[in-house]
Design a protein around this motif. Structure first.
Motif, PDB file in Angstrom:
ATOM      1  N   HIS A 245       0.912  -1.148   0.000  1.00 38.08           N
ATOM      2  CA  HIS A 245       0.000   0.000   0.000  1.00 38.08           C
ATOM      3  C   HIS A 245       0.943   1.187   0.000  1.00 38.08           C
ATOM      4  CE1 HIS A 245      -3.570   2.227   2.060  1.00 38.08           C
ATOM      5  NE2 HIS A 245      -2.730   3.084   1.536  1.00 38.08           N
ATOM      6  N   GLN A 246       1.114   1.801  -1.161  1.00 36.43           N
ATOM      7  CA  GLN A 246       2.223   2.716  -1.349  1.00 36.43           C
ATOM      8  C   GLN A 246       2.123   3.979  -0.481  1.00 36.43           C
ATOM      9  OE1 GLN A 246       2.602   4.623  -5.222  1.00 36.43           O
ATOM     10  NE2 GLN A 246       0.545   3.969  -5.770  1.00 36.43           N
ATOM     11  N   ARG A 247       3.229   4.701  -0.404  1.00 31.99           N
ATOM     12  CA  ARG A 247       3.364   5.816   0.528  1.00 31.99           C
ATOM     13  C   ARG A 247       2.410   6.955   0.207  1.00 31.99           C
ATOM     14  NH1 ARG A 247       7.625   6.422   4.235  1.00 31.99           N
ATOM     15  NH2 ARG A 247       8.823   4.808   3.161  1.00 31.99           N
ATOM     16  N   SER A 248       2.119   7.162  -1.056  1.00 30.72           N
ATOM     17  CA  SER A 248       1.151   8.196  -1.438  1.00 30.72           C
ATOM     18  C   SER A 248       0.309   7.710  -2.596  1.00 30.72           C
ATOM     19  CB  SER A 248       1.861   9.496  -1.827  1.00 30.72           C
ATOM     20  OG  SER A 248       0.921  10.457  -2.281  1.00 30.72           O
ATOM     21  N   GLU A 249      -0.989   7.947  -2.490  1.00 31.14           N
ATOM     22  CA  GLU A 249      -1.913   7.668  -3.590  1.00 31.14           C
ATOM     23  C   GLU A 249      -2.536   8.968  -4.092  1.00 31.14           C
ATOM     24  OE1 GLU A 249      -3.497   3.250  -2.297  1.00 31.14           O
ATOM     25  OE2 GLU A 249      -4.450   4.994  -1.366  1.00 31.14           O
ATOM     26  N   SER A 250      -1.969  10.075  -3.659  1.00 27.74           N
ATOM     27  CA  SER A 250      -2.577  11.372  -4.005  1.00 27.74           C
ATOM     28  C   SER A 250      -1.524  12.317  -4.577  1.00 27.74           C
ATOM     29  CB  SER A 250      -3.289  11.965  -2.788  1.00 27.74           C
ATOM     30  OG  SER A 250      -2.411  12.090  -1.679  1.00 27.74           O
ATOM     31  N   SER A 251      -1.219  13.391  -3.898  1.00 28.74           N
ATOM     32  CA  SER A 251      -0.412  14.461  -4.492  1.00 28.74           C
ATOM     33  C   SER A 251       1.027  14.047  -4.768  1.00 28.74           C
ATOM     34  CB  SER A 251      -0.427  15.691  -3.586  1.00 28.74           C
ATOM     35  OG  SER A 251       0.146  15.395  -2.327  1.00 28.74           O
ATOM     36  N   ARG A 252       1.566  13.062  -4.047  1.00 26.25           N
ATOM     37  CA  ARG A 252       2.953  12.646  -4.246  1.00 26.25           C
ATOM     38  C   ARG A 252       3.041  11.220  -4.813  1.00 26.25           C
ATOM     39  NH1 ARG A 252       6.740  15.833  -2.290  1.00 26.25           N
ATOM     40  NH2 ARG A 252       8.239  14.126  -1.964  1.00 26.25           N
ATOM     41  N   ILE A 253       2.074  10.882  -5.632  1.00 26.77           N
ATOM     42  CA  ILE A 253       2.027   9.517  -6.150  1.00 26.77           C
ATOM     43  C   ILE A 253       3.208   9.199  -7.064  1.00 26.77           C
ATOM     44  CG2 ILE A 253       0.524  10.100  -8.132  1.00 26.77           C
ATOM     45  CD1 ILE A 253      -0.828   7.323  -7.622  1.00 26.77           C
ATOM     46  N   PHE A 254       3.720  10.182  -7.805  1.00 26.46           N
ATOM     47  CA  PHE A 254       4.844   9.895  -8.695  1.00 26.46           C
ATOM     48  C   PHE A 254       6.101   9.592  -7.888  1.00 26.46           C
ATOM     49  CE2 PHE A 254       2.582  12.834 -11.900  1.00 26.46           C
ATOM     50  CZ  PHE A 254       1.760  11.793 -12.308  1.00 26.46           C
ATOM     51  N   GLU A 255       6.339  10.361  -6.821  1.00 22.80           N
ATOM     52  CA  GLU A 255       7.470  10.070  -5.951  1.00 22.80           C
ATOM     53  C   GLU A 255       7.305   8.704  -5.281  1.00 22.80           C
ATOM     54  OE1 GLU A 255       6.967  14.604  -6.011  1.00 22.80           O
ATOM     55  OE2 GLU A 255       5.680  12.811  -5.992  1.00 22.80           O
ATOM     56  N   SER A 256       6.060   8.374  -4.943  1.00 19.44           N
ATOM     57  CA  SER A 256       5.777   7.083  -4.322  1.00 19.44           C
ATOM     58  C   SER A 256       6.075   5.939  -5.286  1.00 19.44           C
ATOM     59  CB  SER A 256       4.316   7.049  -3.880  1.00 19.44           C
ATOM     60  OG  SER A 256       4.017   5.851  -3.214  1.00 19.44           O
ATOM     61  N   LEU A 257       5.706   6.094  -6.547  1.00 20.87           N
ATOM     62  CA  LEU A 257       6.024   5.076  -7.546  1.00 20.87           C
ATOM     63  C   LEU A 257       7.530   4.886  -7.669  1.00 20.87           C
ATOM     64  CD1 LEU A 257       3.498   6.018 -10.377  1.00 20.87           C
ATOM     65  CD2 LEU A 257       3.402   3.967  -8.947  1.00 20.87           C
ATOM     66  N   ASP A 258       8.269   5.990  -7.664  1.00 20.16           N
ATOM     67  CA  ASP A 258       9.724   5.899  -7.761  1.00 20.16           C
ATOM     68  C   ASP A 258      10.304   5.076  -6.607  1.00 20.16           C
ATOM     69  OD1 ASP A 258       9.805   7.387 -10.090  1.00 20.16           O
ATOM     70  OD2 ASP A 258      10.221   9.289  -9.072  1.00 20.16           O
ATOM     71  N   GLU A 259       9.726   5.233  -5.419  1.00 16.89           N
ATOM     72  CA  GLU A 259      10.201   4.449  -4.271  1.00 16.89           C
ATOM     73  C   GLU A 259       9.977   2.959  -4.516  1.00 16.89           C
ATOM     74  OE1 GLU A 259       9.918   4.606   0.546  1.00 16.89           O
ATOM     75  OE2 GLU A 259       8.001   4.687  -0.529  1.00 16.89           O
ATOM     76  N   ILE A 260       8.815   2.592  -5.039  1.00 15.37           N
ATOM     77  CA  ILE A 260       8.530   1.179  -5.322  1.00 15.37           C
ATOM     78  C   ILE A 260       9.513   0.625  -6.338  1.00 15.37           C
ATOM     79  CG2 ILE A 260       6.816  -0.415  -6.279  1.00 15.37           C
ATOM     80  CD1 ILE A 260       4.692   1.651  -5.231  1.00 15.37           C
ATOM     81  N   PHE A 261       9.768   1.389  -7.376  1.00 13.32           N
ATOM     82  CA  PHE A 261      10.722   0.942  -8.405  1.00 13.32           C
ATOM     83  C   PHE A 261      12.114   0.763  -7.792  1.00 13.32           C
ATOM     84  CE2 PHE A 261       7.991   3.675 -11.479  1.00 13.32           C
ATOM     85  CZ  PHE A 261       6.977   2.733 -11.428  1.00 13.32           C
ATOM     86  N   THR A 262      12.493   1.669  -6.911  1.00 11.10           N
ATOM     87  CA  THR A 262      13.802   1.577  -6.252  1.00 11.10           C
ATOM     88  C   THR A 262      13.900   0.319  -5.407  1.00 11.10           C
ATOM     89  OG1 THR A 262      14.089   3.981  -6.190  1.00 11.10           O
ATOM     90  CG2 THR A 262      15.330   2.701  -4.574  1.00 11.10           C
ATOM     91  N   ILE A 263      12.848   0.029  -4.633  1.00 16.69           N
ATOM     92  CA  ILE A 263      12.848  -1.169  -3.790  1.00 16.69           C
ATOM     93  C   ILE A 263      12.937  -2.423  -4.643  1.00 16.69           C
ATOM     94  CG2 ILE A 263      11.451  -2.537  -2.186  1.00 16.69           C
ATOM     95  CD1 ILE A 263      10.326   0.234  -1.195  1.00 16.69           C
ATOM     96  N   ALA A 264      12.156  -2.484  -5.706  1.00 14.27           N
ATOM     97  CA  ALA A 264      12.171  -3.659  -6.590  1.00 14.27           C
ATOM     98  C   ALA A 264      13.563  -3.860  -7.199  1.00 14.27           C
ATOM     99  CB  ALA A 264      11.128  -3.495  -7.690  1.00 14.27           C
ATOM    100  N   GLU A 265      14.188  -2.769  -7.608  1.00 11.92           N
ATOM    101  CA  GLU A 265      15.484  -2.859  -8.278  1.00 11.92           C
ATOM    102  C   GLU A 265      16.599  -3.208  -7.301  1.00 11.92           C
ATOM    103  OE1 GLU A 265      17.739  -0.542 -11.860  1.00 11.92           O
ATOM    104  OE2 GLU A 265      16.579   0.679 -10.453  1.00 11.92           O
ATOM    105  N   ARG A 266      16.661  -2.501  -6.187  1.00 14.95           N
ATOM    106  CA  ARG A 266      17.769  -2.701  -5.243  1.00 14.95           C
ATOM    107  C   ARG A 266      17.649  -4.025  -4.498  1.00 14.95           C
ATOM    108  NH1 ARG A 266      18.115   2.443  -1.519  1.00 14.95           N
ATOM    109  NH2 ARG A 266      19.549   0.998  -0.430  1.00 14.95           N
ATOM    110  N   ALA A 267      16.435  -4.464  -4.219  1.00 16.60           N
ATOM    111  CA  ALA A 267      16.249  -5.727  -3.505  1.00 16.60           C
ATOM    112  C   ALA A 267      16.174  -6.927  -4.440  1.00 16.60           C
ATOM    113  CB  ALA A 267      14.986  -5.655  -2.643  1.00 16.60           C
ATOM    114  N   GLY A 268      16.037  -6.665  -5.737  1.00 19.24           N
ATOM    115  CA  GLY A 268      15.905  -7.762  -6.692  1.00 19.24           C
ATOM    116  C   GLY A 268      14.675  -8.593  -6.433  1.00 19.24           C
TER     117      GLY A 268
END
Length: 397
Positions: A245-268
């Motif tokens: 359940h991502q960090r933001s679903e509203s005004s900062r949703i793009f930054e929140s998506l970037d965090e998910i992509f970072t976690i997926a990439e760095r954690a494999g």
């Protein structure tokens, strides 16, 4: 349609052994325990539906097709009904409910036969402090809190509760943080992070699907991206996945998506976003860009996906309407702040802030008191307010 009939029409989910019988041919066995006839069979493979019958012996599907002439102890006429594998609810929250009532009627009657749970905080592992925090609800519903690990909980399901649905769970990073740190807004120390990683590993060894977060809520919100990455790496070593359940679903949703992509990439690790949305009217229309960014992440090799629910409501604790700083530290500290007149003024000001960026202002986004309805309470003296909005309650008080 009766509960029993509805349940039987989803019995395909029990199949591990399947024999398909050609249209027009009699079944190899002329006697079934249950025979579902004339249904629109949707098998879940993506193939077009077909008209046919389903023969069941014991808890196994014995045949699918035209079973003309076959006998059965019980026959169900499914004319104009769909016969399909049981649905998998990817985000249910029945892990405690099935200990109260193992029938799971609200799931079974909708065709759900498997539930995935553990959003951010999971039912295990727990320590004595967490057991004590959950004691009022457990006492209210008469549930003995006799588990500490995920293995304990799953054993209880299998040996004592016998729920009508299959249950699977993530290990919640928020629950792990609460176990080790509590609800304080601070970084984990190196020793605390190591302890959290050991708890994630133990849960994965005991059957967790992977790691989950619910980053709009306390204490998940207090976890840094680096902390989540370290825990996700542990889950990945066991072949687990990361759902959020991502960090933001509203005004900062793009930054929140970037965090998910970072976690997926760095954690494999494969990552999935629960109930993807652009919340609140100010953000309506941003979904095309959200999808474009997801597609771009997948195009560069990240295994990231998302799911949605088909309704326009959300459900959580009433305290989710309060700013994060009010909830930080746990229930007693929150109540103390609410009892302080000067703090209440600050709280009201923050809740009226349409441009809040440090927290997801669900109160403002829902339209204030008009958009917040009380669904259920434990205190019988407050039951009269169930089904009413906070605006309606305020007028009635």
């Amino acid at each position: 349609m009766s509960v029993m009939r509805s349940a039987l029409l989803t019995v395909l989910a029990a199949s591990v052994s399947l024999t398909v019988v050609a249209s027009g041919q009699p079944a190899r066995s002329s006697r079934f325990d249950v025979l579902i006839t004339n249904g629109r069979i949707v098998d879940g493979t993506g193939s077009p539906w077909m008209r046919g019958d389903v023969g069941i012996v014991g808890d196994r599907i014995a045949a699918v097709g035209r079973l003309t002439g076959a006998g059965a102890a019980a026959t169900i006429d499914a004319t104009n009904l769909v016969v399909a594998p049981g649905f998998i609810d990817l985000l249910g929250q029945s892990e405690f409910n099935v200990l109260v009532d193992s029938r799971a009627a609200s799931k079974i009657t909708q065709g759900v036969t498997t539930e995935v749970t553990g959003e951010g905080s999971s039912i295990a592992p727990v320590n004595d402090r967490l057991v004590q925090e959950a004691a009022p609800s457990a006492k209210h519903f008469g549930v003995a809190q006799d588990w500490r690990t995920l293995e304990d909980y799953l054993r209880r399901l299998g040996e004592r509760s016998h729920p009508a649905i299959n249950m699977a769970t993530f290990v919640g990073a928020g629950g792990i943080r609460n176990y080790v740190i509590g609800k304080d807004d601070r970084p984990a120390t190196a020793a605390e992070l190591e302890r959290m990683k050991r708890l994630v590993a133990e849960a994965m060894e005991q059957g967790a699907l992977g790691l989950s977060t619910s980053l709009q809520y306390v204490p998940d919100r207090f976890a840094s991206t680096d902390e989540i990455v370290e825990l996700a790496k542990v889950a990945a070593r066991y072949g687990g996945v990361y759902f959020t359940h991502q960090r933001s679903e509203s005004s900062r949703i793009f930054e929140s998506l970037d965090e998910i992509f970072t976690i997926a990439e760095r954690a494999g690790i494969p990552a999935e976003i629960w109930h993807l949305k652009t919340a609140y009217k100010a953000n309506f229309g941003r979904m095309p860009e959200v999808l474009r960014r997801l597609e771009a992440a997948r195009a560069r090799g990240l295994d990231v996906t998302a799911n949605q629910y088909p309704y326009t409501r959300a459900s959580n604790g009433l305290d989710a309407c309060l700013p994060l700083w009010v909830r930080e530290g746990g229930l007693e500290k929150m109540i103390a702040r609410l009892n302080d007149a000067s703090e209440r003024e600050r709280i009201k000001k923050d809740m009226a802030d349409s441009a809040a960026i440090t927290w997801e202002n669900q109160w403002y986004g829902a339209g204030g008191g008009d958009g917040v309805m009380i669904a259920s309470v434990l205190n019988p003296d407050l039951r009269k307010w169930e089904g009413m909005t906070l605006t309606e309650i305020g007028k009635a008080m």
